[in-house]
Write an enzyme that holds these catalytic residues in place. Structure first.
Site, PDB file in Angstrom:
ATOM      1  N   ASP A  51       6.498  -6.783   8.442  1.00  0.00           N
ATOM      2  CA  ASP A  51       5.266  -6.254   9.043  1.00  0.00           C
ATOM      3  C   ASP A  51       3.985  -7.064   8.770  1.00  0.00           C
ATOM      4  O   ASP A  51       3.755  -7.485   7.635  1.00  0.00           O
ATOM      5  CB  ASP A  51       4.956  -4.854   8.492  1.00  0.00           C
ATOM      6  CG  ASP A  51       6.149  -3.953   8.391  1.00  0.00           C
ATOM      7  OD1 ASP A  51       7.239  -4.325   8.840  1.00  0.00           O
ATOM      8  OD2 ASP A  51       5.976  -2.855   7.841  1.00  0.00           O
ATOM      9  N   GLU A 105       7.124   5.046  10.971  1.00  0.00           N
ATOM     10  CA  GLU A 105       6.531   4.071  10.055  1.00  0.00           C
ATOM     11  C   GLU A 105       5.247   3.496  10.670  1.00  0.00           C
ATOM     12  O   GLU A 105       5.028   3.590  11.882  1.00  0.00           O
ATOM     13  CB  GLU A 105       7.523   2.923   9.781  1.00  0.00           C
ATOM     14  CG  GLU A 105       8.797   3.403   9.090  1.00  0.00           C
ATOM     15  CD  GLU A 105       9.769   2.279   8.708  1.00  0.00           C
ATOM     16  OE1 GLU A 105      10.339   2.363   7.625  1.00  0.00           O
ATOM     17  OE2 GLU A 105       9.961   1.340   9.494  1.00  0.00           O
TER      18      GLU A 105
HETATM   19  C1  FRU Z   1       8.403  -1.192   8.386  1.00  0.00           C
HETATM   20  C2  FRU Z   1       8.642  -0.972   6.892  1.00  0.00           C
HETATM   21  C3  FRU Z   1       7.528  -0.141   6.305  1.00  0.00           C
HETATM   22  C4  FRU Z   1       7.537  -0.544   4.860  1.00  0.00           C
HETATM   23  C5  FRU Z   1       7.909  -2.000   4.933  1.00  0.00           C
HETATM   24  C6  FRU Z   1       8.760  -2.498   3.796  1.00  0.00           C
HETATM   25  O1  FRU Z   1       9.039  -2.306   8.899  1.00  0.00           O
HETATM   26  O2  FRU Z   1       9.906  -0.370   6.696  1.00  0.00           O
HETATM   27  O3  FRU Z   1       7.672   1.251   6.504  1.00  0.00           O
HETATM   28  O4  FRU Z   1       6.294  -0.328   4.235  1.00  0.00           O
HETATM   29  O5  FRU Z   1       8.606  -2.186   6.149  1.00  0.00           O
HETATM   30  O6  FRU Z   1       8.945  -3.875   3.837  1.00  0.00           O
END
Ligand code: FRU
Length: 397
Positions: free
Chosen positions: A24, A185
């Site tokens: 992300d 998310e």
């Molecule tokens: C989304 C996610 C988020 C988390 C991060 C962990 O892709 O799963 O929810 O904070 O990636 O790397």
């Protein structure tokens, strides 16, 4: 050292880390003349793990200067996704601290333009004692800070407010609704104007349960009064920000100049990570896109325009079928029977105007972003065609 597949697949104008794993975009903020792109990063390998915030800066959102890890994993836990705000000379990052049993919201401050951060000594600032509670997006609303953060398994986005980023007070909850076939998310909430009227857009990423049961991002258009987000339309049917396979966990910049709302997504899909070749880095970001709203009939829909110029423009006769490709190529085209554009087996509806469709496409070594010129319909795909493939566009039509 660059290998042959590094040379074949390294994008020319999409962001990738110098090496190792990325997911992300985090902490997108414009601060003292620089756009900051922090990102979920494993400093030690090309697979997910040891989550830390990688860091790059840019003045034009296309040419990025790579910087050292901004917030490394430490004995307190991993540094999961979050956001950043600009306050005077400081950047404050608001992130999720992740341990096996607990996810909490924490803050860290930088006094040197994001190059180094100091964690707040009384972290966490928000702890519900939950194993899953993450991805805080903090933004300014009038005289306060507002945080959107998710309870992923409950399909709920929770809003809090704060004066000092330390004490947080519950405001309201949104959800469950629309697509709930996976965890929620990476929320984002921001205003956009449509024909002079201010509306608010809420983004929620979903893993899995999106198109073809992969990961994807749904959006809601509504109103926000500083306490509650209220959608304007029925939310029974999800609306997807992108109809391709590879646009996840995207977010928008805080504090961008001229009030522009600029979005970057992660150009990958949690359900399809095996497709990435063994390059020295793993995954790229989408092209940065300026978001807007437009009316189509009675509906208000999201638009995205890329912040770059190397697009191919295609005006096609909407009565004919167009299909590029031979085996081993990426196929893209338009089908008049279904009135859909497609990239491989991903499709998006389009409405011809005067029997014409206006399309644009960004092609960059290992990605295709096909979209209608009005910015309404997008298909974003990370693709890894075989070496020597050069005919995808010349075959078009
Ligand atoms: C989304 C996610 C988020 C988390 C991060 C962990 O892709 O799963 O929810 O904070 O990636 O790397």
């Amino acid at each position: 050292m660059s290998t042959d597949i590094d040379i074949l697949y390294r994008p020319g104008f999409h962001f990738t880390p110098v090496k190792n794993w990325m997911n992300d975009p985090n902490g997108l903020v414009f601060h003292r003349g620089e756009y900051h792109l922090f990102y979920q990063h494993n400093p030690f390998g090309t697979k997910w793990g040891h989550m830390s915030w990688g860091h790059a800066v840019s003045t034009d959102l296309l040419n990025w200067q790579h910087l050292d890890i901004a917030i490394p994993e430490d004995t307190d836990g991993a540094i999961f996704s979050g956001s950043a705000v600009s306050i005077g000379d400081e950047i404050v990052a608001i992130y999720t601290r992740h341990t096996e049993t607990n996810q909490t919201q924490c803050i860290a401050t930088s006094k040197d333009n994001g190059r180094t951060f100091t964690k707040f000594e009384s972290n966490p600032v928000l702890d519900l004692g939950m194993a899953d509670f993450r991805d805080p997006k903090v933004f300014r609303y009038q005289d306060r800070w507002v945080m959107a953060v998710v309870k992923p398994h409950e399909h709920v986005c929770v809003f809090y407010k704060s004066i000092d980023l330390i004490k947080w007070e519950f405001l309201s909850e949104f959800g469950p609704t629309a697509a709930i076939g996976g965890v929620w998310e990476c929320p984002d909430l921001f205003p956009l104007t449509c024909e002079g009227e201010e509306l608010w857009v809420l983004l929620i990423s979903l893993n899995p349960g999106a198109i073809k049961n992969g990961t994807g991002t749904q959006y809601f258009v509504g109103d926000f009064d500083g306490v509650t987000f209220t959608p304007r339309y029925s939310t029974e049917e999800p609306r997807w920000l992108d109809h391709g396979r590879d646009n996840y966990a995207g977010a928008t910049f805080n504090n961008s100049p001229d009030g522009r709302r600029i979005f970057i997504g992660w150009m990958a899909n949690w359900q399809d990570l095996g497709a990435h070749p063994a390059t020295s880095w793993t995954n790229a970001m989408t092209i940065p896109r300026e978001l807007g709203l437009t009316k189509i009939g009675e509906e208000i829909v999201l638009t995205q325009q890329p912040l770059c110029s190397p697009t191919y423009e295609l005006v096609i006769d909407a009565t004919k079928k167009y299909r590029s490709g031979l085996t081993g190529f990426v196929e893209l085209g338009y089908d008049p029977e279904t009135q859909q554009i497609f990239v491989d087996n991903y499709t998006a509806d389009v409405k011809p105007v005067n029997n014409q469709i206006h399309l644009k496409v960004l092609i960059d070594q290992s990605s295709v972003e096909l979209y209608t010129s009005d910015g309404v319909s997008w298909i974003t795909m990370a693709v890894f065609p075989q070496a020597g493939v050069t005919r995808a566009l010349s075959d078009f039509g």
